[in-house]
Design an enzyme around this catalytic site. Structure first.
Site, PDB file in Angstrom:
ATOM      1  N   ARG A  44       0.862  -1.184   0.000  1.00 20.33           N
ATOM      2  CA  ARG A  44       0.000   0.000   0.000  1.00 20.33           C
ATOM      3  C   ARG A  44       0.899   1.234   0.000  1.00 20.33           C
ATOM      4  NH1 ARG A  44      -3.368  -2.889  -1.575  1.00 20.33           N
ATOM      5  NH2 ARG A  44      -5.355  -3.454  -0.609  1.00 20.33           N
TER       6      ARG A  44
ATOM      7  N   HIS B 118      -1.014   0.465  -9.662  1.00 21.60           N
ATOM      8  CA  HIS B 118      -1.692  -0.543  -8.827  1.00 21.60           C
ATOM      9  C   HIS B 118      -2.182  -1.707  -9.704  1.00 21.60           C
ATOM     10  CE1 HIS B 118      -3.846  -1.196  -4.744  1.00 21.60           C
ATOM     11  NE2 HIS B 118      -3.660  -2.343  -5.350  1.00 21.60           N
TER      12      HIS B 118
HETATM   13  C1  GLV Z   1      -5.087  -5.206  -4.051  1.00 15.90           C
HETATM   14  O1  GLV Z   1      -4.503  -4.235  -3.753  1.00 15.90           O
HETATM   15  C2  GLV Z   1      -5.563  -6.184  -3.132  1.00 15.90           C
HETATM   16  O2  GLV Z   1      -5.732  -5.873  -1.935  1.00 15.90           O
HETATM   17  O3  GLV Z   1      -5.814  -7.319  -3.563  1.00 15.90           O
END
Ligand code: GLV
Length: 310
Positions: free
Chosen positions: A225, A273
Site C-alpha cells: 500500500r 496498482h
Molecule cells: C489489491 O490491492 C488487493 O488488496 O488485492
C-alpha cells in the site's frame, strides 16, 4: 436472501456470470440496485462507501474482493462483529510473485540505472552484476504473499531475509520480527520488498529513519500500500543517492496525481496498482467456499483478525 456486489473497478458482467456459475442458487444484487437492504446476507466488496455495510441489518459476512482489507477497516461504521474475509487466491498470489520476481531481477541487473543511462544516450556497462548469492533480498510481510515470493526468489539463489510482526521460521530465509528485529533486518537488505498489510502499526513504516538503515545503494519495491512509505522521505533518500532506485505499484493517494514528483523521478518506476488483479473465475469459487463456511459456523480461509488488523 441475496448477495451484494459492490465495486467500481471490477467488471460487473464478468462477476455476474462467475457468481452465477459457482453459486447458481444465490440472488445477486449489484450496487446501487440493492433492493431491500434486509435481504442482503453476504457482501462482496471493494472500497464500499462508508456506512453501506452498516445499513444491511441481516448481513452475515463481508468478503473483500482483494487481498487487503484496509479499504473496509477504514469505514468507521464497519460492522466489526461480522466475519470479514480477505481474498487468498492462488491466481492473485501468483501475479504478485511475478511482479516481485520481475522487479527484483530488474533491480538486481541494474535496469533502473540503464533506463537513466538510455535517457542520456550513455553507453556504460555496469559489470559484472553481483552474483545472486551475494545479493541480499528482504521481504517485509511473511503471510501468503511474502512466503510465495520468497519461495520463487529462492530458485535464483538470492540471499533471503524476511521480517514480520511475529516470529516466523522459513527454511532458507533469515527471519526477523518485531520492532527489535527491524533494524537488523533493514541493514541487510540490498533489495527491499514491501508486502505488508496496511494497519495502524505499519502505516508510514518506511520513513526517513528506516530508509536510512538500508545499505547505501539499496532499492525498494512496494507492492503493498502506498501509505507504508513516506513518499517525501523516499524521494529524499533517492535524491541523496542513499537509495539507488524504487519500483512502486501503490501510492497514497491513488491515482497518483499527475503533478506528483514520483511520476517523473528518474530513479522511480511507477505502475498503476496493477501488480495483481482479482480474477472472477478463480475468486468466485473461493468466495462460495467462504460463504458456505460462514453459514455452517466454520472459519473461512482468510478470516481477518481485527484485533491485529489483517
Ligand atoms: C489489491 O490491492 C488487493 O488488496 O488485492
Amino acid at each position: 436472501m441475496a448477495l451484494l456486489f459492490y465495486s467500481l473497478s471490477d467488471s460487473q458482467p464478468d462477476w455476474t456470470s462467475a457468481i452465477a456459475k459457482v453459486m447458481p442458487g444465490e440472488r445477486l444484487r449489484i450496487w446501487p440496485e440493492i433492493g431491500a437492504p434486509e435481504d442482503i446476507e453476504f457482501a462482496i466488496v471493494w472500497k464500499p462507501p462508508p456506512g453501506l455495510l452498516a445499513s444491511l441489518p441481516n448481513l452475515k459476512g463481508i468478503l473483500s474482493l482483494g487481498a487487503g482489507i484496509d479499504h473496509l477497516v477504514s469505514d468507521p461504521q464497519l460492522p466489526r462483529h461480522l466475519p470479514l474475509v480477505r481474498l487468498i487466491d492462488p491466481s492473485l498470489t501468483a501475479q504478485m510473485s511475478e511482479y516481485v520476481v520481475m522487479n527484483v531481477l530488474r533491480h538486481h541487473r541494474f535496469m533502473p540505472q540503464y533506463a537513466q543511462q538510455q535517457a542520456a544516450a550513455l553507453w556504460k556497462p555496469l559489470l559484472p552484476p553481483p552474483l545472486t548469492a551475494e545479493r541480499r533480498v528482504g521481504v517485509m510481510g511473511l503471510g501468503v504473499l511474502g512466503r510465495d515470493a520468497l519461495a520463487k526468489l529462492a530458485a535464483f539463489g538470492f540471499r533471503l531475509r524476511g521480517w514480520a510482526r511475529t516470529a516466523h521460521d522459513i527454511p532458507g530465509v533469515d527471519c526477523f520480527h518485531g520492532a527489535a528485529g527491524l533494524t537488523e533486518f533493514l541493514a541487510g537488505c540490498d533489495i527491499l520488498i514491501c508486502l505488508l498489510p496496511l494497519s495502524p502499526a505499519t502505516r508510514g513504516i518506511l520513513n526517513a529513519q528506516r530508509l536510512a538503515l538500508l545499505p547505501k545503494g539499496a532499492s525498494l519495491i512496494n507492492a503493498a500500500r502506498g501509505a507504508h512509505v513516506i513518499a517525501a522521505d523516499l524521494i529524499a533518500a533517492l535524491d541523496s543517492g542513499h537509495l539507488a532506485a524504487a519500483t512502486l505499484d501503490v501510492f497514497d493517494p491513488e491515482p497518483l496525481p499527475p503533478d506528483h514528483p514520483l511520476w517523473r523521478h528518474p530513479a522511480v518506476t511507477v505502475t498503476p496498482h496493477a501488480a495483481g488483479w482479482t480474477i472472477p473465475e478463480t475468486a468466485a469459487g473461493l468466495m462460495a467456499a467462504s460463504i458456505a463456511a460462514i453459514r455452517r459456523g466454520a472459519a473461512p480461509v482468510g478470516l481477518v483478525d481485527l484485533s491485529v488488523g489483517y
